[in-house]
Every structure is written in C-alpha cells, then in structure tokens.
Design a protein around this motif. Structure first.
Motif, mmCIF file in Angstrom:
data_model
loop_
_atom_site.group_PDB
_atom_site.id
_atom_site.type_symbol
_atom_site.label_atom_id
_atom_site.label_comp_id
_atom_site.label_asym_id
_atom_site.label_seq_id
_atom_site.Cartn_x
_atom_site.Cartn_y
_atom_site.Cartn_z
ATOM 1 N N GLY A 162 0.799 -1.219 0.000
ATOM 2 C CA GLY A 162 0.000 0.000 0.000
ATOM 3 C C GLY A 162 0.827 1.262 0.000
ATOM 4 N N GLY A 163 0.723 2.040 -1.083
ATOM 5 C CA GLY A 163 1.390 3.330 -1.123
ATOM 6 C C GLY A 163 2.876 3.242 -1.384
ATOM 7 N N GLY A 164 3.483 4.384 -1.600
ATOM 8 C CA GLY A 164 4.923 4.458 -1.846
ATOM 9 C C GLY A 164 5.668 4.891 -0.606
ATOM 10 N N LEU A 165 6.898 5.298 -0.797
ATOM 11 C CA LEU A 165 7.760 5.647 0.327
ATOM 12 C C LEU A 165 7.327 6.930 1.037
ATOM 13 N N THR A 166 6.510 7.744 0.383
ATOM 14 C CA THR A 166 6.074 8.994 1.019
ATOM 15 C C THR A 166 4.662 8.913 1.590
ATOM 16 N N SER A 167 4.058 7.720 1.553
ATOM 17 C CA SER A 167 2.721 7.587 2.139
ATOM 18 C C SER A 167 2.804 7.771 3.652
ATOM 19 N N VAL A 168 1.687 8.109 4.251
ATOM 20 C CA VAL A 168 1.659 8.528 5.656
ATOM 21 C C VAL A 168 2.262 7.488 6.589
#
Length: 292
Positions: free
Chosen positions: A114-120
């Motif tokens: 889920g999401g990339g390295l900058t996701s919350v």
C-alpha cells in the motif's frame, strides 16, 4: 533415502513451525523419519499443528515435539535454546545432536503493501515488517547457528518471502525493501558457513503457498502464505507439503547453492526430484548439474 534407515536418527528444529510453510516443512521431515522439534510462540497453534499433521497420515510415533518459544529478542531466543538443549538431553545418557535447523518465521505475515515511500504510514509499515519477519530470523541465526555450525552434513535454512529481486508495482515498494535485505542476508549466511561442514541456505518463493484444504477451496485465502491464493501478483499456488519437500531436498543436497529463488511450483518439483543440481547465476535459475 529416508533418514529412518540411518543408524543415528536425524533431529530437525523448525522455528515458526505453526505457520503455513512451517507445517509443510514439519510434514516433509516427519515423512523422512526425522525427529522434529516444532517451535512457535502460541501453544494453541502448536496443538493445531499436531492435529493437522496427524490428520494427514503422519504417524509420528512420538517424533514430533512442540515447544513454545519467542524469538523477538536475543534474550528470549537464548532461553528457548536452553529449553531445546534440555529437551535433547533428556532422551538418554548423552546429548542428542541437531542436524538441521529451518526458520520459517514470518512467512505467513501479510506483506506491508500500500502506497509508496512517502505515504503517511510507510515508515511504520516497513519497521513493522522488519520487526516481525527479518529481525526474528536474524536473532534465530545469531543464537542457533552455532549449535550446528561444525556438524558434518548439517544445514541452516532460512525461508525468504517474495519480491526479493524485483518490485512489480508501487503497492509493493515497502515489502521489496525487506526482500532485498533477505536476499543479502542469505548471501552472508552462505558465505559465513562456506568453510564449515554446515550449509547455509535461503529458499525463497515468488508464489502463494497454502494448506491442502485452502487449495481445494480456492475461495479461502485466510491460510495462504505470501499473499492471497491465486492472486495474479503472486502467481500460482503450491501445496505446502510439496514446498516442505524442497526444504528437505536442499538440506540433503550436495551443492552449496546458498540462495535459491522459486518462481513456479513446477520448479519445486525439479528441485525435489533432481539428484544433482546447481545454481546458474547468469540465468537466475537452478537446474540439473551438467556432467563433469
């Protein structure tokens, strides 16, 4: 040949035994005639493991021993080691010797997708994956490898998860970081055992693994390892009992392969059935060794 035909019984320690992969490893070694010490952190799961194994014709004749243990810290792992050594020493006049150790810790932990390295929550998800999967395997190696490092014909095998060599989509960036760590960890393990009688192996898969019942009932994915059963990102599904045979074959193998990555259940059959095999790094695959 079956270890039951040997004059000295084989003793195998399986860490993380109550999970999907651990079940297959225990099953395969019991069918080889080995004595298996199955370790997991929950007694209920270990009781369920014994029930499942005995329900599929594993007449263990007392060869399956279960131990509750925690590998979240060096201290708890050291306590577990003392328990196991006591168990091995309680069967006669002399201390019994472990020949093989398999760690399947964390194989059933869901991938931190889920999401990339900058996701919350990216940092927390990555940290959690290391805490629940990588660090317990590192701790297990740190504490238990010396028990068999100098034992002729011994092996220490780590089960690596998927996506150690590539990252198919953004949703899996996080898990690929830990996968890359496992990849390098396996290389270090092989190098550290290179000049010893013990083989250090890492066996990694890029497909789902399930209990027999889950494979028969494809609607269920609750007991699969490395992802939902038949999920297109994870490829075909393999019966954990077949996967367990691959661990036995690797432990009894003649080649020092180090890190093997399986991309398809058919490759598992090749590994199990081949008498002599080797890793071809340029082709990123393994196969029967060419004649000398």
């Amino acid at each position: 040949s079956s270890s039951s035909s040997s004059s000295s019984p084989v003793h195998v320690l399986v860490l993380g035994a109550a999970g999907v992969v651990g079940f297959g490893v225990c099953d395969a070694w019991l069918k080889e005639g080995a004595t298996v010490i199955a370790v997991d952190q929950n007694q209920t799961d270990l009781t369920d493991l014994r029930r499942k194994l005995l329900s599929i014709d594993d007449d263990d004749n007392g060869r399956l021993m279960t131990v509750v243990g925690d590998l979240s810290s060096v201290e708890s792992a050291t306590t577990l080691k003392t328990t196991i050594l006591t168990l091995l020493g309680s069967s006669g006049q002399h201390q019994l010797q472990l020949q093989h150790i398999v760690t399947t810790i964390g194989c059933s932990v869901p991938a931190p997708t889920g999401g990339g390295l900058t996701s919350v929550d990216a940092v927390q998800r990555i940290k959690d994956s290391y805490d629940t999967v990588f660090y317990p395997n590192l701790i297990a190696t740190n504490v238990f490898l010396d028990l068999i490092r100098n034992v002729p014909g011994a092996s220490f095998t780590v089960a690596g998860g998927p996506f150690t060599h590539h990252c198919p989509n953004k949703e899996l960036y996080n898990v690929s970081l830990m996968g890359a760590t496992f990849n390098h960890f396996g290389t270090i393990l092989a190098a550290e055992t290179k000049d010893t009688p013990c083989r250090g192996n890492t066996l990694c898969c890029h497909f789902s693994i399930g209990f027999p019942d889950d494979i028969n009932n494809k609607e269920s994915s609750s007991s699969s390892s490395f992802g939902p059963l038949l999920d297109e990102d994870f490829g075909p599904v393999s019966d954990t009992r077949e996967w367990g045979k691959a661990f036995v074959r690797l432990a009894n193998g003649t080649e020092r392969v180090g890190f093997i990555c399986m991309h398809d259940p058919e490759e598992v059959k090749v590994l199990v059935q081949s008498k002599e095999w080797m890793w071809f790094p340029d082709q990123h695959k393994f196969g029967p060794a060419p004649p000398l």
